[in-house]
Design a protein around this motif. Sequence first.
Motif, PDB file in Angstrom:
ATOM      1  N   ALA A 180       1.131  -5.180  -9.428  1.00 13.18           N
ATOM      2  CA  ALA A 180       1.868  -4.036  -9.941  1.00 13.18           C
ATOM      3  C   ALA A 180       2.020  -2.977  -8.850  1.00 13.18           C
ATOM      4  N   GLY A 181       3.237  -2.451  -8.698  1.00 14.54           N
ATOM      5  CA  GLY A 181       3.484  -1.389  -7.744  1.00 14.54           C
ATOM      6  C   GLY A 181       3.715  -1.852  -6.326  1.00 14.54           C
ATOM      7  N   ALA A 182       3.559  -3.130  -6.052  1.00 16.76           N
ATOM      8  CA  ALA A 182       3.715  -3.614  -4.683  1.00 16.76           C
ATOM      9  C   ALA A 182       5.141  -4.088  -4.455  1.00 16.76           C
ATOM     10  N   ARG A 183       5.615  -3.912  -3.205  1.00 18.31           N
ATOM     11  CA  ARG A 183       6.905  -4.476  -2.847  1.00 18.31           C
ATOM     12  C   ARG A 183       6.752  -5.972  -2.667  1.00 18.31           C
ATOM     13  N   VAL A 213       0.787  -4.012   5.638  1.00 18.28           N
ATOM     14  CA  VAL A 213       1.654  -2.975   6.188  1.00 18.28           C
ATOM     15  C   VAL A 213       2.162  -2.114   5.033  1.00 18.28           C
ATOM     16  N   ASP A 214       1.714  -0.867   4.983  1.00 11.00           N
ATOM     17  CA  ASP A 214       2.145   0.058   3.930  1.00 11.00           C
ATOM     18  C   ASP A 214       1.966  -0.525   2.540  1.00 11.00           C
ATOM     19  N   GLY A 215       0.828  -1.173   2.337  1.00  5.66           N
ATOM     20  CA  GLY A 215       0.535  -1.735   1.028  1.00  5.66           C
ATOM     21  C   GLY A 215       1.189  -3.058   0.739  1.00  5.66           C
ATOM     22  N   VAL A 216       1.879  -3.641   1.726  1.00  8.91           N
ATOM     23  CA  VAL A 216       2.542  -4.925   1.548  1.00  8.91           C
ATOM     24  C   VAL A 216       1.804  -5.985   2.342  1.00  8.91           C
ATOM     25  N   SER A 217       1.515  -7.114   1.718  1.00  9.95           N
ATOM     26  CA  SER A 217       0.912  -8.242   2.417  1.00  9.95           C
ATOM     27  C   SER A 217       2.011  -9.014   3.137  1.00  9.95           C
ATOM     28  N   VAL A 218       1.872  -9.171   4.444  1.00 14.19           N
ATOM     29  CA  VAL A 218       2.816  -9.929   5.259  1.00 14.19           C
ATOM     30  C   VAL A 218       2.125 -11.218   5.673  1.00 14.19           C
ATOM     31  N   TRP A 219       2.727 -12.342   5.330  1.00 14.89           N
ATOM     32  CA  TRP A 219       2.080 -13.642   5.517  1.00 14.89           C
ATOM     33  C   TRP A 219       2.696 -14.385   6.691  1.00 14.89           C
ATOM     34  N   PHE A 220       1.864 -15.178   7.373  1.00 14.10           N
ATOM     35  CA  PHE A 220       2.292 -15.869   8.578  1.00 14.10           C
ATOM     36  C   PHE A 220       1.935 -17.348   8.494  1.00 14.10           C
ATOM     37  N   CYS A 221       2.704 -18.153   9.244  1.00 15.26           N
ATOM     38  CA  CYS A 221       2.456 -19.592   9.231  1.00 15.26           C
ATOM     39  C   CYS A 221       1.233 -19.958  10.047  1.00 15.26           C
ATOM     40  N   CYS A 222       0.865 -19.105  11.017  1.00 16.64           N
ATOM     41  CA  CYS A 222      -0.245 -19.439  11.901  1.00 16.64           C
ATOM     42  C   CYS A 222      -0.817 -18.159  12.510  1.00 16.64           C
ATOM     43  N   PRO A 223      -2.030 -18.213  13.070  1.00 12.22           N
ATOM     44  CA  PRO A 223      -2.621 -17.025  13.702  1.00 12.22           C
ATOM     45  C   PRO A 223      -1.785 -16.478  14.852  1.00 12.22           C
ATOM     46  N   ASP A 257       1.026  -8.224  14.842  1.00 12.99           N
ATOM     47  CA  ASP A 257       0.075  -7.115  14.934  1.00 12.99           C
ATOM     48  C   ASP A 257       0.249  -6.327  16.228  1.00 12.99           C
ATOM     49  N   ARG A 258       0.672  -7.003  17.309  1.00 11.47           N
ATOM     50  CA  ARG A 258       0.881  -6.294  18.585  1.00 11.47           C
ATOM     51  C   ARG A 258       2.092  -5.370  18.505  1.00 11.47           C
ATOM     52  N   GLU A 259       3.169  -5.833  17.853  1.00  6.09           N
ATOM     53  CA  GLU A 259       4.397  -5.041  17.785  1.00  6.09           C
ATOM     54  C   GLU A 259       5.018  -5.168  16.396  1.00  6.09           C
ATOM     55  N   PRO A 260       4.395  -4.560  15.395  1.00  4.56           N
ATOM     56  CA  PRO A 260       4.920  -4.728  14.032  1.00  4.56           C
ATOM     57  C   PRO A 260       6.354  -4.223  13.865  1.00  4.56           C
ATOM     58  N   GLY A 261       6.720  -3.196  14.633  1.00  2.00           N
ATOM     59  CA  GLY A 261       8.069  -2.659  14.501  1.00  2.00           C
ATOM     60  C   GLY A 261       9.153  -3.594  14.986  1.00  2.00           C
ATOM     61  N   LYS A 262       8.761  -4.586  15.782  1.00  4.81           N
ATOM     62  CA  LYS A 262       9.716  -5.544  16.328  1.00  4.81           C
ATOM     63  C   LYS A 262      10.183  -6.531  15.278  1.00  4.81           C
ATOM     64  N   TYR A 263       9.428  -6.656  14.174  1.00  2.08           N
ATOM     65  CA  TYR A 263       9.716  -7.680  13.168  1.00  2.08           C
ATOM     66  C   TYR A 263       9.900  -7.016  11.805  1.00  2.08           C
ATOM     67  N   PRO A 264      11.097  -6.528  11.513  1.00  2.00           N
ATOM     68  CA  PRO A 264      11.316  -5.865  10.228  1.00  2.00           C
ATOM     69  C   PRO A 264      11.114  -6.840   9.070  1.00  2.00           C
ATOM     70  N   LEU A 265      10.551  -6.333   7.997  1.00  2.00           N
ATOM     71  CA  LEU A 265      10.348  -7.160   6.810  1.00  2.00           C
ATOM     72  C   LEU A 265      11.689  -7.394   6.146  1.00  2.00           C
ATOM     73  N   ARG A 266      11.937  -8.669   5.808  1.00  2.00           N
ATOM     74  CA  ARG A 266      13.239  -9.014   5.225  1.00  2.00           C
ATOM     75  C   ARG A 266      13.174  -8.998   3.708  1.00  2.00           C
TER      76      ARG A 266
END
Length: 334
Positions: free
Chosen positions: A262-265, A308-318, A325-334
Amino acid sequence: MAGTTIVDRAEALRSQRVPFVHARVVLAERPTSAKPGDEALVLADGSIEGFVGGSCAESTVRLHGLALLERGESELLRIAPVAEPDQPGKTVVHNPCLSGGTLEIFLEPVLPVPLVRVHGRSPIVAALERVGRAMGYDVAAETGAAGTGAAGTDGAAPADSALADAVVVAAHGLIDEEAVLRAALDAGVPYIALVASPRRGNAVLDAMGLAPEDRARVKTPAGLDIGARTSGEIAVSILAELVARRAPQLAQAEPPTMHAPAGARTLPLLTEEVAVPVAAVADGAAATIDPVCGMTVVPTDSTPHSEVDGVSVWFCCPGCKRAFDREPGKYPLR
């Protein structure tokens, strides 16, 4: 799984009636970490036992394996590092995270066979056992009254009604039919049938005082009306009705709805025709997109992710997680 082979583990899951997908590498074009013959099991919670490639390949196998558990179909999955055209008989997936090689993996769902629990000692019970087992069904016969703990015809305790796909009562009043039917209703058994004439069947249900919706769940007379007369023909009509009732459920099953907290994007849902069981989803999040490489990812407890701002961002691998994590601004959430 230390000391246990994939074959041993698969057999144990079969005996426990646990669904899984068997994945086997059938082609590996270098460079790949997996080799032909490598195999793994994908369970309904998204966990993978065995080895069919590194974390990126494993993520793709998890996604498609869970989808196959829903559909009950096999698939030849081709995972390539560059986009490839469609190939007949294969599902082609572009996985930019691969080390440069290509994998082809055969995915085969292994689902529990229908479990039919039959009550009574009549010739119809014996016919149901013969015909059902010839169909590959798991038929357990109960010769005593419900709740007595009586053993089946082979001397072993029958399967629990809560696990059964069907309960058929063919005792002709020689056991407590009402108790058996009520137990099956309480357990939510999908198909419940009473072998009786219309008059006697209605009398049994009248005596039970069932609510209309529960009464409608008990089929009596049992089976399809095919003019059956002999015990074998009646058994065929009952099993045919079971097949007819199971088929629409399998063919028309709606993909499960997945809700975010609830409340999450929420991140974008998977757009291709892949349904993921709710049991495989972590914290209610749906299958989503790795913002670094663009792969579709099934969030599980072991899937790499960042907040990121209360949103869980999931990845295929570490590796993708570290890049984000190094450059979060480079990868906008779609």
